[in-house]
Scaffold this motif. Structure first.
Motif, PDB file in Angstrom:
ATOM      1  N   MET A  52      12.572  14.724   5.168  1.00 39.47           N
ATOM      2  CA  MET A  52      11.496  13.823   4.757  1.00 39.47           C
ATOM      3  C   MET A  52      12.029  12.849   3.708  1.00 39.47           C
ATOM      4  N   LYS A  53      11.922  11.560   4.031  1.00 38.09           N
ATOM      5  CA  LYS A  53      12.538  10.574   3.130  1.00 38.09           C
ATOM      6  C   LYS A  53      11.646   9.355   2.975  1.00 38.09           C
ATOM      7  N   ILE A  54      11.884   8.600   1.915  1.00 40.26           N
ATOM      8  CA  ILE A  54      11.229   7.301   1.784  1.00 40.26           C
ATOM      9  C   ILE A  54      12.287   6.252   1.435  1.00 40.26           C
ATOM     10  N   SER A  55      12.183   5.082   2.060  1.00 40.21           N
ATOM     11  CA  SER A  55      13.089   3.969   1.740  1.00 40.21           C
ATOM     12  C   SER A  55      12.263   2.818   1.180  1.00 40.21           C
ATOM     13  N   PHE A  56      12.813   2.148   0.199  1.00 41.79           N
ATOM     14  CA  PHE A  56      12.113   1.029  -0.450  1.00 41.79           C
ATOM     15  C   PHE A  56      12.729  -0.284   0.028  1.00 41.79           C
ATOM     16  N   TYR A  57      12.048  -0.934   0.957  1.00 44.56           N
ATOM     17  CA  TYR A  57      12.574  -2.142   1.589  1.00 44.56           C
ATOM     18  C   TYR A  57      11.924  -3.425   1.068  1.00 44.56           C
ATOM     19  N   GLY A  58      11.223  -3.340  -0.039  1.00 41.49           N
ATOM     20  CA  GLY A  58      10.608  -4.544  -0.608  1.00 41.49           C
ATOM     21  C   GLY A  58       9.702  -4.152  -1.754  1.00 41.49           C
ATOM     22  N   ALA A  59       9.287  -5.137  -2.585  1.00 43.96           N
ATOM     23  CA  ALA A  59       8.441  -4.892  -3.762  1.00 43.96           C
ATOM     24  C   ALA A  59       9.044  -3.780  -4.634  1.00 43.96           C
ATOM     25  N   ALA A  60      10.369  -3.667  -4.632  1.00 42.57           N
ATOM     26  CA  ALA A  60      11.034  -2.696  -5.486  1.00 42.57           C
ATOM     27  C   ALA A  60      11.607  -3.485  -6.656  1.00 42.57           C
ATOM     28  N   ARG A  61      11.014  -3.297  -7.833  1.00 42.00           N
ATOM     29  CA  ARG A  61      11.362  -4.067  -9.036  1.00 42.00           C
ATOM     30  C   ARG A  61      11.096  -5.551  -8.846  1.00 42.00           C
ATOM     31  N   GLU A  62      10.158  -5.885  -7.964  1.00 42.47           N
ATOM     32  CA  GLU A  62       9.655  -7.260  -7.831  1.00 42.47           C
ATOM     33  C   GLU A  62       8.259  -7.159  -7.252  1.00 42.47           C
ATOM     34  N   VAL A  63       7.532  -8.308  -7.254  1.00 40.00           N
ATOM     35  CA  VAL A  63       6.114  -8.222  -6.915  1.00 40.00           C
ATOM     36  C   VAL A  63       5.848  -8.429  -5.418  1.00 40.00           C
ATOM     37  N   THR A  64       6.610  -9.263  -4.763  1.00 35.45           N
ATOM     38  CA  THR A  64       6.257  -9.580  -3.376  1.00 35.45           C
ATOM     39  C   THR A  64       7.151  -8.836  -2.379  1.00 35.45           C
ATOM     40  N   GLY A  65       6.820  -9.001  -1.094  1.00 38.35           N
ATOM     41  CA  GLY A  65       7.649  -8.418  -0.026  1.00 38.35           C
ATOM     42  C   GLY A  65       7.429  -6.937   0.189  1.00 38.35           C
ATOM     43  N   SER A  66       6.227  -6.408  -0.121  1.00 37.95           N
ATOM     44  CA  SER A  66       5.947  -4.972   0.034  1.00 37.95           C
ATOM     45  C   SER A  66       6.395  -4.444   1.385  1.00 37.95           C
TER      46      SER A  66
END
Ligand SMILES: [Zn+2]
Ligand SMILES: [Zn+2]
Length: 539
Positions: free
Chosen positions: A1-15
């Motif tokens: 079970m994993k999660i990847s952060f492909y946007g809005a990571a240490r920034e506001v847009t691109g969730s």
């Protein structure tokens, strides 16, 4: 079970986040990058064809704007969203595709004159139209089992019509023959109490893991600020001087809030010298969204707004409201000398008709620009709000900034620091881990530290980082954002071939992380192969 952060990571847009369980990959949000970005443009750091399902928290473009790109690059699964979000997406994505096509056309003309190849749009109307048949409208609170290992439901986030938190239950067999079960909650954008038109944000009882936004994690909104009275004061002051009040506004959400407030200003006669002042709504998208709010989506409005409708009042309409249809009519507004209020998008001034209005009003001392929403780093809106530049570049011309600039933070539909803390503290038991996202770098880190002080386990993940959802250890640390000054030197949009190369590179990173714990001999061989490939290309 994993999660990847492909946007809005240490920034506001691109969730954009990806949960992986039992061999299935579920993407939560698929937003467009706005303003400064992570240096990778709009390219996905994964292969869209590998995603099984998508869940969208709300219709704002920074949570949904790359759906057509996802479909264009091979995604074929279902896209789940609340019923209002599906309806709003239908108009949002068409508008976004239209903007992408126009921008590519302008860029191509310029490039052709320089003898270079044409620019391809990020995606086309055709790509956007391929998203709609994949949408699955859901009700709030409806439990949806999308797979043996994945079920979820939407809860009202009170941020925008149709906005939701995603409460998600995941299962996976572990290596010892047991079953891992986790509940993970994605906050999307968290609303603020007392907002007009929409219902109050709800709270969530429990979660093992929380992914939460932190846009205003470092500040408080001035709650004593009376938006209606203050807005009326600005309008009166400017119109009497013979100027225009220009409101850059997100077509969905903030535009309807403004119309709601201006109706009240007119009803209460708060602008005494020009009570019948003209208001121009100059955004076809905002017009379509307002129509949805007033007709098809009334079931989702708050009690106060419904009571107005029942008493015969149209909450988003009033005497003196003019809808501007064509772009010729929009440009003609600049020749009309009558002082007026102009509401136009985009809200962060990075595209759309608002740029023409800024060009014609920013340099005039008697005018005002009123901001009502968050301005992401690197957008024209942010440059103007920060007030550090005495002029800005619009359509190749330097335009002086001489008008009044107002920032109505009280109109924000994002929870502030105190409200974010209340939200996380409303969970009956502290979650095992809180990932803090959707905030500028220092805000994400600062809010995570605040949570750690309060005895939470909190992490501000980096772009492309991958975390194990049992141990909360990173499989991949992710990368640092590229500084804006470095970005300016690189071309903003990557070529399609470069995008492919980026995808291939990101896939490699994923393959590496999946091989973690493998036999040393294999890992060494893999490392040698990558090194030799890198040596060949590292010119
Ligand atoms: Zn939003
Ligand atoms: Zn957002």
């Amino acid at each position: 079970m994993k999660i990847s952060f492909y946007g809005a990571a240490r920034e506001v847009t691109g969730s954009c986040f990806c949960v992986e369980t039992d061999g299935k990959k579920i993407l939560i949000d698929c937003g467009l990058q706005q303003g400064s970005n992570n240096g990778f443009g709009q390219s996905f750091p994964f292969h869209p064809g590998e995603i099984d399902y998508v869940i969208i928290t709300h219709a704002h473009i920074d949570h949904s704007g790359r759906l057509p790109l996802l479909v264009k690059n091979g995604f074929k699964g279902s896209i789940f969203a609340t019923e209002p979000t599906c309806k709003l997406l239908d108009i949002m994505l068409r508008d976004s595709a239209h903007i992408q096509e126009l921008e590519a056309l302008w860029a191509s003309r310029k490039k052709r004159r320089a003898g270079a190849a044409a620019t391809e749009p990020l995606y086309t109307m055709e790509d956007a139209l391929r998203v709609f048949p994949l949408l699955v409208p859901c009700r709030y609170g409806e439990n949806i089992e999308i797979d043996r290992a994945v079920s979820f439901l939407f809860t009202d986030a009170g941020h925008l019509l149709g906005s939701a938190y995603v409460e998600m239950w995941l299962k996976e067999d572990n290596l010892n023959g047991g079953l891992i079960e986790k509940k993970i909650v994605f906050s999307g954008d968290i609303g603020t109490p007392g907002h007009p038109i929409i219902r109050e944000p709800e709270f969530v009882d429990e979660a093992d893991i929380v992914i939460m936004e932190s846009t205003y994690g470092d500040r408080s909104h001035a709650h004593s600020f009376d938006t209606v009275t203050e807005l009326a004061k600005v309008i009166e002051h400017i119109l009497v001087k013979g100027g225009n009040v220009v409101c850059p506004s997100f077509a969905i959400g903030r535009t309807q809030d403004l119309l709601y407030h201006i109706r009240e200003i007119k009803e209460r006669g708060l602008v005494k010298s020009v009570p019948d002042f003209p208001v121009y709504l100059d955004s076809p998208l905002a017009k379509a969204a307002t129509k949805l709010y007033s007709e098809e989506l009334t079931d989702y409005l708050n009690e106060e707004t419904l009571a107005l409708i029942e008493s015969g009042v149209q909450p988003l309409s009033f005497e003196g409201l003019n809808i501007v249809e064509t772009s010729e009519d929009s440009k003609r507004l600049n020749d009309d000398k009558t002082p007026k209020v102009i509401i136009s998008s985009s809200g962060m001034c990075d595209a759309g008709r608002i740029r023409h209005h800024l060009k014609h009003n920013l340099w005039r001392q008697e005018c005002a620009v009123v901001f009502t929403g968050f301005q992401a780093l690197g957008t024209l809106g942010r440059i103007i709000v920060d007030g550090v530049e005495s002029s800005v570049s619009l359509f190749g011309e330097e335009i002086a900034v001489r008008c009044q600039i107002h920032n109505f933070r009280s109109m924000s539909s994002h929870a502030d620091k105190g409200e974010l803390l209340n939200w996380i503290k409303s969970f009956k038991k502290k979650p095992e881990c809180v990932f803090v996202v959707h905030g500028e770098e220092e805000t994400c880190k600062g809010f995570a530290l605040k949570l750690i002080e309060e005895d939470y386990k909190a992490i501000a993940p980096k772009y492309t980082s991958i975390y194990d959802l049992e141990t909360f250890e990173p499989d991949f640390e992710g990368r640092d954002l590229i500084k804006r000054s470095d970005l300016d030197r690189t071309e903003r949009r990557d070529s399609p071939v470069f995008q492919r190369l980026m995808l291939a590179g990101m896939r490699l990173v994923e393959v590496i992380s999946r091989n973690k714990g493998g036999p040393n001999k294999d890992l060494a061989k893999f490392a040698d192969q990558i090194d030799s490939l890198s040596n060949k290309w590292d010119k």
